[in-house]
Scaffold this motif. Structure first.
Motif, short mmCIF file in Angstrom:
data_model
loop_
_atom_site.label_atom_id
_atom_site.label_comp_id
_atom_site.label_asym_id
_atom_site.label_seq_id
_atom_site.Cartn_x
_atom_site.Cartn_y
_atom_site.Cartn_z
N UNK A 157 0.84 -1.20 0.00
CA UNK A 157 0.00 0.00 0.00
C UNK A 157 0.87 1.25 0.00
N UNK A 158 0.32 2.33 -0.52
CA UNK A 158 1.00 3.63 -0.50
C UNK A 158 0.18 4.55 0.39
N UNK A 159 0.88 5.29 1.23
CA UNK A 159 0.25 6.26 2.12
C UNK A 159 0.59 7.64 1.58
N UNK A 160 -0.43 8.39 1.13
CA UNK A 160 -0.22 9.68 0.48
C UNK A 160 -0.73 10.79 1.39
N UNK A 161 0.11 11.78 1.66
CA UNK A 161 -0.29 12.94 2.45
C UNK A 161 -0.66 14.09 1.53
N UNK A 162 -1.83 14.67 1.78
CA UNK A 162 -2.33 15.76 0.93
C UNK A 162 -2.65 16.96 1.82
N UNK A 163 -1.94 18.08 1.58
CA UNK A 163 -2.21 19.31 2.32
C UNK A 163 -3.37 20.03 1.62
N UNK A 164 -4.40 20.36 2.38
CA UNK A 164 -5.60 21.00 1.84
C UNK A 164 -5.84 22.32 2.54
N UNK A 165 -6.59 23.22 1.89
CA UNK A 165 -6.92 24.50 2.52
C UNK A 165 -7.96 24.32 3.61
N UNK B 298 -12.67 16.53 3.66
CA UNK B 298 -13.19 15.29 4.23
C UNK B 298 -14.58 15.01 3.69
N UNK B 299 -15.42 16.05 3.62
CA UNK B 299 -16.77 15.90 3.08
C UNK B 299 -16.73 15.42 1.64
N UNK B 300 -15.88 16.00 0.82
CA UNK B 300 -15.77 15.61 -0.59
C UNK B 300 -15.36 14.15 -0.71
N UNK B 301 -14.28 13.76 -0.03
CA UNK B 301 -13.76 12.40 -0.20
C UNK B 301 -14.65 11.33 0.42
N UNK B 302 -15.39 11.67 1.48
CA UNK B 302 -16.27 10.66 2.08
C UNK B 302 -17.64 10.64 1.43
N UNK B 303 -18.24 11.80 1.22
CA UNK B 303 -19.63 11.85 0.74
C UNK B 303 -19.77 11.85 -0.78
N UNK B 304 -18.76 12.29 -1.49
CA UNK B 304 -18.81 12.27 -2.97
C UNK B 304 -18.06 11.05 -3.51
N UNK B 305 -16.81 10.91 -3.14
CA UNK B 305 -16.00 9.81 -3.65
C UNK B 305 -16.36 8.49 -2.99
N UNK C 224 -0.32 28.59 -5.08
CA UNK C 224 -0.38 28.46 -6.53
C UNK C 224 -1.85 28.44 -6.94
N UNK C 225 -2.14 28.87 -8.17
CA UNK C 225 -3.54 28.87 -8.61
C UNK C 225 -4.05 27.44 -8.82
N UNK C 226 -5.35 27.27 -8.68
CA UNK C 226 -5.99 25.98 -8.95
C UNK C 226 -5.86 25.68 -10.44
N UNK C 227 -5.44 24.46 -10.76
CA UNK C 227 -5.22 24.08 -12.15
C UNK C 227 -6.54 23.82 -12.86
N UNK C 228 -6.58 24.16 -14.15
CA UNK C 228 -7.72 23.83 -15.01
C UNK C 228 -7.48 22.51 -15.72
N UNK D 157 -11.73 19.80 -3.81
CA UNK D 157 -11.81 21.24 -3.53
C UNK D 157 -10.51 22.01 -3.72
N UNK D 158 -9.37 21.34 -3.69
CA UNK D 158 -8.08 22.01 -3.87
C UNK D 158 -7.51 21.86 -5.27
N UNK D 159 -8.23 21.18 -6.16
CA UNK D 159 -7.80 21.09 -7.54
C UNK D 159 -7.14 19.79 -7.96
N UNK D 160 -6.98 18.83 -7.05
CA UNK D 160 -6.43 17.54 -7.45
C UNK D 160 -7.44 16.84 -8.34
N UNK D 161 -6.98 16.37 -9.49
CA UNK D 161 -7.87 15.68 -10.43
C UNK D 161 -8.14 14.27 -9.94
#
Length: 168
Positions: free
Chosen positions: A27-35, A41-48, A101-105, A157-161
């Motif tokens: 397994x890979x453990x990935x750390x993601x810094x968010x605003x 948490x809401x996005x990753x639990x309730x949407x994903x 940095x700006x949110x990527x399109x 919410x932070x722009x990660x695709x």
């Protein structure tokens, strides 16, 4: 002679299996810094559909000693696709600061980690949650790729695709 060769081959296969990896986990453990930690948490639990499996903190002094931050405490929430020891961890943390940095399109707008791919058994339940939570769909909704596979592209919410791939 055949029995000896068979035993030798089996022995080599077993030894090779033990010597193949220097990693203690696949397994890979990935750390993601968010605003905004709660929004993410809401996005990753309730949407994903990820599951919150734990949380921990690292105080300022330890963060500095470990080379993680210069003056911040880390409060980390652990999410997984399934609650098992073998599952990869998606660790969300916020420093209470805005992104520099700006949110990527598009993925081509920046370097570094730009996206993750999630393979699902059925894409429709996630598509339904994406629409219910009014998350912008970046791909055609959903696109067809290959035989009996659909592709959905959204951003957190932070722009990660987030690529979601699977049958309907």
């Amino acid at each position: 002679m055949k029995k000896f060769i068979f035993t030798l081959v089996i022995s080599l296969v077993v030894l090779n299996a033990f010597a193949q990896s220097e990693f203690s986990s696949s397994a890979i453990s990935v750390g993601v810094v968010v605003e905004d930690l709660e929004k993410s948490i809401d996005f990753y639990t309730n949407v994903i559909g990820m599951t919150k499996t734990g949380e921990f903190s690292v105080d300022k002094a330890s963060c500095k000693k470990l080379g993680l931050t210069d003056s911040y405490q880390l409060d980390v929430t652990i999410l997984k696709l399934e609650n098992s020891d073998q599952a990869s961890e998606w660790k969300l943390m916020s420093l209470g600061t805005k992104a520099k940095h700006p949110k990527q399109n598009f993925m081509s707008d920046d370097t570094g980690m730009q996206y993750i791919t999630l393979f699902v058994n059925h894409i429709n339940p996630i598509l339904k949650r994406v629409k219910e939570h009014q998350v912008k769909i970046l791909s055609e909704a959903p696109s067809t790729i290959g035989e009996n596979r659909k592709f959905l592209l959204v951003q957190d919410p932070d722009g990660t695709f987030i690529e979601i791939i699977g049958p309907e």
